[in-house]
Design a protein around this motif. Structure first.
Motif, PDB file in Angstrom:
ATOM      1  N   GLY A 145      17.301  -6.155  17.627  1.00  0.00           N
ATOM      2  CA  GLY A 145      17.590  -4.930  16.868  1.00  0.00           C
ATOM      3  C   GLY A 145      17.156  -5.016  15.407  1.00  0.00           C
ATOM      4  N   ILE A 146      16.091  -5.785  15.152  1.00  0.00           N
ATOM      5  CA  ILE A 146      15.626  -6.010  13.785  1.00  0.00           C
ATOM      6  C   ILE A 146      14.317  -5.256  13.550  1.00  0.00           C
ATOM      7  N   VAL A 147      14.178  -4.662  12.382  1.00  0.00           N
ATOM      8  CA  VAL A 147      12.950  -3.937  12.059  1.00  0.00           C
ATOM      9  C   VAL A 147      11.879  -4.924  11.607  1.00  0.00           C
ATOM     10  N   LEU A 148      10.715  -4.863  12.243  1.00  0.00           N
ATOM     11  CA  LEU A 148       9.588  -5.649  11.734  1.00  0.00           C
ATOM     12  C   LEU A 148       8.828  -4.751  10.761  1.00  0.00           C
ATOM     13  N   GLN A 149       8.785  -5.185   9.518  1.00  0.00           N
ATOM     14  CA  GLN A 149       8.108  -4.398   8.481  1.00  0.00           C
ATOM     15  C   GLN A 149       6.762  -5.063   8.186  1.00  0.00           C
ATOM     16  N   ALA A 150       5.685  -4.337   8.510  1.00  0.00           N
ATOM     17  CA  ALA A 150       4.331  -4.904   8.383  1.00  0.00           C
ATOM     18  C   ALA A 150       3.776  -4.625   7.000  1.00  0.00           C
ATOM     19  N   PHE A 151       3.469  -5.697   6.269  1.00  0.00           N
ATOM     20  CA  PHE A 151       2.721  -5.453   5.029  1.00  0.00           C
ATOM     21  C   PHE A 151       1.242  -5.728   5.295  1.00  0.00           C
ATOM     22  N   ALA A 152       0.398  -5.323   4.327  1.00  0.00           N
ATOM     23  CA  ALA A 152      -1.055  -5.408   4.510  1.00  0.00           C
ATOM     24  C   ALA A 152      -1.479  -4.612   5.745  1.00  0.00           C
ATOM     25  N   ALA A 153      -0.858  -3.466   5.943  1.00  0.00           N
ATOM     26  CA  ALA A 153      -1.162  -2.654   7.124  1.00  0.00           C
ATOM     27  C   ALA A 153      -2.634  -2.235   7.153  1.00  0.00           C
ATOM     28  N   LEU A 154      -3.263  -2.188   5.982  1.00  0.00           N
ATOM     29  CA  LEU A 154      -4.694  -1.845   5.935  1.00  0.00           C
ATOM     30  C   LEU A 154      -5.548  -3.098   5.763  1.00  0.00           C
ATOM     31  N   GLY A 155      -4.923  -4.255   5.936  1.00  0.00           N
ATOM     32  CA  GLY A 155      -5.689  -5.498   5.894  1.00  0.00           C
ATOM     33  C   GLY A 155      -5.767  -6.142   4.531  1.00  0.00           C
ATOM     34  N   THR A 192       6.613  -0.712  14.494  1.00  0.00           N
ATOM     35  CA  THR A 192       6.928  -1.417  13.244  1.00  0.00           C
ATOM     36  C   THR A 192       7.123  -0.396  12.126  1.00  0.00           C
ATOM     37  N   ALA A 193       7.857  -0.825  11.104  1.00  0.00           N
ATOM     38  CA  ALA A 193       7.821  -0.107   9.833  1.00  0.00           C
ATOM     39  C   ALA A 193       6.599  -0.660   9.110  1.00  0.00           C
ATOM     40  N   LEU A 194       6.100   0.033   8.137  1.00  0.00           N
ATOM     41  CA  LEU A 194       4.910  -0.495   7.471  1.00  0.00           C
ATOM     42  C   LEU A 194       4.953  -0.251   5.973  1.00  0.00           C
ATOM     43  N   LEU A 195       4.182  -1.074   5.288  1.00  0.00           N
ATOM     44  CA  LEU A 195       4.009  -0.903   3.852  1.00  0.00           C
ATOM     45  C   LEU A 195       2.532  -0.805   3.572  1.00  0.00           C
ATOM     46  N   THR A 196       2.176   0.176   2.790  1.00  0.00           N
ATOM     47  CA  THR A 196       0.857   0.158   2.186  1.00  0.00           C
ATOM     48  C   THR A 196       1.048   0.693   0.786  1.00  0.00           C
ATOM     49  N   THR A 197       0.003   0.690   0.015  1.00  0.00           N
ATOM     50  CA  THR A 197       0.134   1.162  -1.346  1.00  0.00           C
ATOM     51  C   THR A 197      -1.202   1.741  -1.771  1.00  0.00           C
ATOM     52  N   SER A 198      -1.166   2.772  -2.604  1.00  0.00           N
ATOM     53  CA  SER A 198      -2.407   3.309  -3.146  1.00  0.00           C
ATOM     54  C   SER A 198      -2.127   3.935  -4.495  1.00  0.00           C
ATOM     55  N   ARG A 199      -3.083   3.758  -5.385  1.00  0.00           N
ATOM     56  CA  ARG A 199      -2.983   4.409  -6.690  1.00  0.00           C
ATOM     57  C   ARG A 199      -3.803   5.689  -6.713  1.00  0.00           C
ATOM     58  N   THR A 200      -4.399   6.043  -5.546  1.00  0.00           N
ATOM     59  CA  THR A 200      -5.314   7.184  -5.482  1.00  0.00           C
ATOM     60  C   THR A 200      -4.600   8.369  -4.816  1.00  0.00           C
ATOM     61  N   PRO A 201      -4.350   9.476  -5.564  1.00  0.00           N
ATOM     62  CA  PRO A 201      -3.584  10.587  -4.985  1.00  0.00           C
ATOM     63  C   PRO A 201      -4.108  11.077  -3.639  1.00  0.00           C
ATOM     64  N   SER A 202      -5.435  11.193  -3.480  1.00  0.00           N
ATOM     65  CA  SER A 202      -5.956  11.712  -2.201  1.00  0.00           C
ATOM     66  C   SER A 202      -5.637  10.742  -1.053  1.00  0.00           C
ATOM     67  N   ARG A 203      -5.642   9.425  -1.337  1.00  0.00           N
ATOM     68  CA  ARG A 203      -5.314   8.450  -0.285  1.00  0.00           C
ATOM     69  C   ARG A 203      -3.819   8.468   0.032  1.00  0.00           C
ATOM     70  N   ILE A 204      -3.008   8.687  -0.983  1.00  0.00           N
ATOM     71  CA  ILE A 204      -1.557   8.753  -0.735  1.00  0.00           C
ATOM     72  C   ILE A 204      -1.285   9.903   0.246  1.00  0.00           C
ATOM     73  N   LYS A 205      -1.938  11.039  -0.004  1.00  0.00           N
ATOM     74  CA  LYS A 205      -1.770  12.206   0.872  1.00  0.00           C
ATOM     75  C   LYS A 205      -2.274  11.862   2.288  1.00  0.00           C
ATOM     76  N   GLU A 206      -3.467  11.284   2.323  1.00  0.00           N
ATOM     77  CA  GLU A 206      -4.089  10.901   3.608  1.00  0.00           C
ATOM     78  C   GLU A 206      -3.164   9.976   4.409  1.00  0.00           C
ATOM     79  N   ASN A 207      -2.501   9.065   3.716  1.00  0.00           N
ATOM     80  CA  ASN A 207      -1.685   8.070   4.409  1.00  0.00           C
ATOM     81  C   ASN A 207      -0.413   8.665   5.025  1.00  0.00           C
ATOM     82  N   PHE A 208      -0.038   9.861   4.565  1.00  0.00           N
ATOM     83  CA  PHE A 208       1.107  10.532   5.199  1.00  0.00           C
ATOM     84  C   PHE A 208       0.669  11.401   6.381  1.00  0.00           C
TER      85      PHE A 208
END
Ligand code: NAP
Length: 227
Positions: A145-155, A192-208
């Motif tokens: 019952g544990i969440v696996l949170q994946a970082f580096a989801a985009l590699g 999985t839950a995931l983490l990614t990050t972006s400083r680019t507004p268009s990519r932030i939108k794309e990632n949702f």
């Protein structure tokens, strides 16, 4: 964060804030002071999740990256992951963090805490993407019952570059999405839950804007020789 909370549009309880215990603070008596120092820096009363950053400990002290004369990291062999975990359980008991978890652990290290801990980890935070799927750990997390949170989801910045990978780009073309959206959908669909990050507004939108990938098998023309 305080400015945003004071402006009233977003409340503290609307956001999920996690931070981590650094490696020079694994000794149980150092855990609470390290945690309090993080809260002070963040100007918060509590965090939603507190993770042990790595399963190995560095020499206790104020130096975050302790090095010997030869330049090698000085590890602390006098404390176990379970010792630190028990100190984190105390923070949960005091209501200072809502949940606790592990980071960068192997399956064996995670299992030890799953079995011996009084409080189970809420989250196991590890690098995971199609080139590092970590199926065994995901399976074990699911059973507990544990969440696996994946970082580096985009590699992350590692090779091979996932966003240019021929399999990923061919799938993206087929489903009319971007390679990033394919990778994020893959992470969500496998549970999985995931983490990614972006400083680019268009990519932030794309990632949702991700949607479900088709389940049926597919072998892109470009990949017939490698799949
Ligand atoms: N525990 C650990 O050891 C550890 C290690 C690493 C990371 N982490 C955690 O994982 C989080 C995610 O970090 P990560 O670097 O590993 O994430 P990542 O998803 O592998 O890579 C993020 C990078 O991808 C780019 N990107 C984001 N969206 C994109 C898109 N739609 N198309 C193309 N490129 C895109 C970003 O560039 P731009 O900003 O230029 O858009 C950014 O440089 C971190 O914030 C951290 O919390 C943990």
């Amino acid at each position: 964060m305080q400015e945003v909370f004071k402006a009233g549009k977003i409340q503290r309880e609307d956001v999920f804030i996690a931070t981590k215990l650094w490696n020079n603070n694994h000794r149980p008596e150092r855990v609470k002071p390290a945690f309090e120092a993080s809260l002070k820096k963040l100007q918060l009363d509590y965090v939603d999740l507190y993770l042990i950053h790595t399963p190995f400990a560095f020499q206790p002290g104020d130096e975050p990256d302790p090095r010997g004369a030869n330049g090698h990291v000085i590890y602390d062999k006098g404390v176990t992951l379970l010792d630190s975990w028990r100190a984190l359980e105390g923070l949960v008991d005091e209501g200072r963090c809502k949940a606790v978890g592990l980071s960068d652990v192997s399956l064996a290290q995670a299992k030890e805490i799953f079995e011996a801990g009084r409080i189970k980890p809420a989250v196991v935070h590890i690098e995971s993407h199609p080139y590092l799927p970590q199926w065994d750990l995901l399976d074990d997390c699911g059973k507990n019952g544990i969440v696996l949170q994946a970082f580096a989801a985009l590699g992350h910045s590692s090779e091979p570059r996932l966003l240019e990978d021929p399999v990923i780009t061919a799938i993206a073309q087929r489903v009319n999405k971007t390679p990033a959206q394919v990778l994020l959908a893959w992470a969500i669909q496998r549970g999985t839950a995931l983490l990614t990050t972006s400083r680019t507004p268009s990519r932030i939108k794309e990632n949702f804007e991700v949607s479900t990938l088709p389940e049926e098998g597919y072998r892109p023309d470009c990949c017939k020789n490698i799949l």
